[in-house]
Write a protein that holds these residues in place. Sequence first.
Motif, PDB file in Angstrom:
ATOM      1  N   ARG A   1       0.832  -1.211   0.000  1.00 40.70           N
ATOM      2  CA  ARG A   1       0.000   0.000   0.000  1.00 40.70           C
ATOM      3  C   ARG A   1       0.860   1.252   0.000  1.00 40.70           C
ATOM      4  N   ALA A   2       1.950   1.222   0.798  1.00 39.09           N
ATOM      5  CA  ALA A   2       2.852   2.376   0.876  1.00 39.09           C
ATOM      6  C   ALA A   2       3.508   2.636  -0.478  1.00 39.09           C
TER       7      ALA A   2
ATOM      8  N   GLU B   1       3.100   5.893  -2.842  1.00 36.84           N
ATOM      9  CA  GLU B   1       4.278   6.638  -3.289  1.00 36.84           C
ATOM     10  C   GLU B   1       4.223   6.821  -4.815  1.00 36.84           C
ATOM     11  N   LEU B   2       3.909   5.741  -5.519  1.00 39.18           N
ATOM     12  CA  LEU B   2       3.821   5.814  -6.979  1.00 39.18           C
ATOM     13  C   LEU B   2       2.714   6.777  -7.422  1.00 39.18           C
TER      14      LEU B   2
ATOM     15  N   TRP C   1      10.330   9.075 -15.505  1.00 37.92           N
ATOM     16  CA  TRP C   1      10.056   9.831 -14.279  1.00 37.92           C
ATOM     17  C   TRP C   1       9.898   8.901 -13.083  1.00 37.92           C
ATOM     18  N   ARG C   2       9.104   7.847 -13.275  1.00 34.56           N
ATOM     19  CA  ARG C   2       8.891   6.884 -12.180  1.00 34.56           C
ATOM     20  C   ARG C   2      10.203   6.236 -11.761  1.00 34.56           C
TER      21      ARG C   2
ATOM     22  N   ASP D   1       8.880  11.920  -3.854  1.00 35.95           N
ATOM     23  CA  ASP D   1       7.506  11.826  -4.361  1.00 35.95           C
ATOM     24  C   ASP D   1       6.753  13.148  -4.242  1.00 35.95           C
ATOM     25  N   ASN D   2       7.512  14.224  -3.970  1.00 42.90           N
ATOM     26  CA  ASN D   2       6.926  15.573  -4.011  1.00 42.90           C
ATOM     27  C   ASN D   2       8.038  16.558  -4.359  1.00 42.90           C
ATOM     28  N   ILE D   3       7.672  17.787  -4.644  1.00 46.44           N
ATOM     29  CA  ILE D   3       8.634  18.756  -5.147  1.00 46.44           C
ATOM     30  C   ILE D   3       9.681  19.129  -4.101  1.00 46.44           C
TER      31      ILE D   3
END
Length: 230
Positions: A31-32, A36-37, A96-97, A106-108
């Motif tokens: 799930r984590a 994240e994806l 990108w992934r 997973d964020n800027i």
Amino acid sequence: MPRTSSRKAPTNSTASGNSSTIDLFRAASGRAASKELERIDQLFYSYASNSSGVIDPEGIESLCSDLEVDHTDVRILMLAWKLQAEKQGYFTVDEWRRGLKALRADNIIKLKKAVLDLEKEVRRPSNFVDFYSYAFRYCLTEEKQKSVDIESICILLDLVLGLQFQPQVDALVQYLKIQIDYKVINMDQWMGFFRFCNEISFPDFSNYDPDLAWPLILDNFVDWIRSKKG
């Protein structure tokens, strides 16, 4: 009488409990990873073009603005290397992934920190040769293209080698701009420039041996420097 072990075999309930714990851990990890994806994808589509579905030059400019890095900064080339981007000025969702998973961003905010730290990773000798050769391939914008024009090579040399070998790069760029024998540079010559900067004593060239199969352009460069010194 033979002695018997006091340890008891695990009961079915114990084994079942362990199995349940492992299953729960796997489910939580799954799930984590999925979340994240999802966040990585959300970040991608905030910069991707609606029409092409990829991050194009305009999207990269927006990304650079949010990262507070100029689009000509070497760290953007380093990010492209980490993504293993195939086409200059474009990032696909798969690239990108792959890159952001490796960077754990997973964020800027995380990506901004990761890009700053990326320079240390690239500067490791084990990584730098790969990055240096990638920088040349990244400039091959046409199908079956095998060489890069002199003007672009001068910019690229300063970008990727300038910090480590500025005097050598300055002299080499000056020579490339005034010489008339070569209009383009191929991969062998490009890799030769790195080996030259890394191995040859500068500016006396005391350990330069033209018989060691250096690219001819470097023989010419050394002759040019020596002729300038009279």
